[in-house]
Design an enzyme around this catalytic site. Sequence first.
Site, mmCIF file in Angstrom:
data_model
loop_
_atom_site.group_PDB
_atom_site.id
_atom_site.type_symbol
_atom_site.label_atom_id
_atom_site.label_comp_id
_atom_site.label_asym_id
_atom_site.label_seq_id
_atom_site.Cartn_x
_atom_site.Cartn_y
_atom_site.Cartn_z
ATOM 1 C CG MET B 89 -1.586 -1.043 1.696
ATOM 2 S SD MET B 89 -2.458 -0.637 3.197
ATOM 3 C CE MET B 89 -3.706 0.453 2.601
ATOM 4 C CB CYS B 90 2.350 3.394 -1.736
ATOM 5 S SG CYS B 90 3.387 4.836 -1.693
ATOM 6 C CG LEU B 91 -3.442 5.312 0.434
ATOM 7 C CD1 LEU B 91 -4.841 5.313 -0.132
ATOM 8 C CD2 LEU B 91 -3.064 3.905 0.839
ATOM 9 N NE ARG B 95 1.021 10.129 -1.945
ATOM 10 C CZ ARG B 95 0.195 9.332 -2.585
ATOM 11 N NH1 ARG B 95 0.678 8.450 -3.437
ATOM 12 N NH2 ARG B 95 -1.093 9.400 -2.390
#
Lengths: 553, 153
Positions: B89-91, B95
């Site tokens: 996940m990258c949000l 980030r």
Amino acid sequence: MSAESINIITIDFPDPDHTETIDDSFDRLASNESFEFPVQNIQTLSSKGVERGDDPYGLLYIPALQTDECRDAEKDYVPKNATRLDNLPHDVQYALIAVAPWFSSTCMKEYFATARNEPVKAFIVYQPDPESTATPPETNDKAWAMNDGGSWQYSNQFPTYAVPGASGYLIASQMSNYSGNISTVPHGDSLKQLYPETDYVRLWAKVAADSGTQLPSLWVFLVIVLGLLILIIGATSLCMHVVQRRRRNALRRRVINGEVDLEALGVKRLTVPADYLSELPVFPYLGESDHVEKSMAQASTTADAETSPKGLPLSRRSSAPDAPKSYASAMFAQSTCPICLDDFEPKESQVRELPCRHIFHIDCIDPFLLNNSSLCPICKQSVLPPGYCPSKITNVMVRRERLISRRRAQNAAGHTHSPGNIVARLPGAYDSFRARVGGTTGGRRIFSAPSRTQSRPADIEMSSGTPPVPRAGITAAATTAPEIVAVPQPTQQNGVEECPEPPSDQPQQRREWARQRALALLGNRHGPPGGEEEEQVRSRWRRGLNKIFPGFR
Amino acid sequence: MSASAKKRIMREYGECMTEKPAGMKINFDEQNMTKWEVLMDGPDGSAYAGGHFKLEIVFPNEYPFKPPVVSFRTKIYHPNVSNDDKGSMCLGLLRPDEWKPPNKVVAVLRLIQSLMVEPNIDDAIEPSIGNEYKENRKEFEKNAKDWVKRYAK
């Protein structure tokens, strides 16, 4: 080294058997009563054994042949009593120049074999045609074929020159005149009065080899081409160095003028030099006093009025007119260090205040600023003064800055089009580059959905200990450099002018946009973190090339 | 990893223990404190209700200056979780350019919980799932529940 001329003269030298002192001295006979002949049209067949400035010379003689066939054949080309080794003094080894007609390759081998055993300095061959006066053919002509692959040129330790047939016959016939004792030679009567009868009168020749600097034409050509190439490379390299140097200086100037923010652009990760860091205010944490509440109120109402307490010249925000305040007011709502999450102990904890007024434990913030970044970890505002410029502006930084500004100009130009088109037009290299840049610092993202901030659930914004971020940074930036609104300040996180809106109508476009976006996100995580590391990854020759041609990609 | 970073992680773990965020369990290994294992229950009312999801939180050496890396070890049908063996996940605040040191792991875990209730379509890492969520909610929920049955029981 080729021969330019061979000069033949007649000399008189004493018989070593009849003189007390043997020396190399000889008398040159007067030209009107002797044979003198400068040979022209010489072809050099081999220049072995000739050093520069060391012209071969010696007494002329005809080497002996070994086989009877050759001796018989020789009679047609050489007068009977031409000078032989027997006609020269026996006990002293004079320098000799052999003369022979090239009438057959087998006999030529015999001539050479004899000459190799005698102190021969040079070998003059002439063609069997007595009428020929033209320069003999070159060394690789079939007239000189020995059927041994040219090895005779290497086994002979002396040079070989070919002269025209006419000259050869003339020399040979004169050699027959000057082979006997002094009374038999032409003008012998008058010579007898000058020299003892035992003296020898013989022909002597000196080969005038040319200066020797002349290289074979192919080599000359190659050397010239090579020289030109080096010259061109050198000139190009010099030009590129000059251009790159000017670009570096220009970038430095713009950084100093505050037009470019290297770290915010993601061009270079800056760190804070230790001596500058030590100038940042340090003081004991005073605790939550009345000042704090007052300043909190102020901060929330008129954030723009927030200014650095001492009007720090180093502060990034140009200061608003009012209110120098006490240190205490600086620590608005911070009661814990945002890095270690420990509470500040009133009057005990030594805290460092950054120009953006955020405070941290010295132990927590200093290593970060010294080693990692020059941006405040909370608000991403630079700690460095506006005109701060790293001591070394590298070519990599110049390249990145140019690339970024070029892309930005393109983006600005293409902004009237549909944003989806922009994304589609961007070359892949650009994506990865921007992804990398985005990963290095607190730069902005390439593709950001502007609605994301609203759709984000409220409770994930961490509020504990996060002070209100002063907005002054933006306004100040706008006032100091109004012409460069395109250069974003780090606080403008969501890149209003750059991030394309997701195309909302066509699902196809939208999907493409999302795919690009996802790729960019992944790139963020895997990209190399900094410029230096990237440089090391590059191959060695690539770095060498870049040293010669800076700015070359 | 520096001592201060370790201290911070310990402290955050302590906070997680005292706060006890609902619907999750944290496995903490003293020997390797940079890698947390979290068991998260699918939030009630979401398509993932009833599922148990294993997550991994890895703290980088630069923590807290860099965000922790979160990945789903259990497969999940979600627009914001990559549909591969990484489950990354990258949000949002995960980030690198949005992460700030004051952010805490608890906040990260809460973000994940809220994303399970309501995915963030604009930041979808799996655009096809995001599209489905937006245009065909029933199909999405069916698929998500299907995956929960298959992988997250």
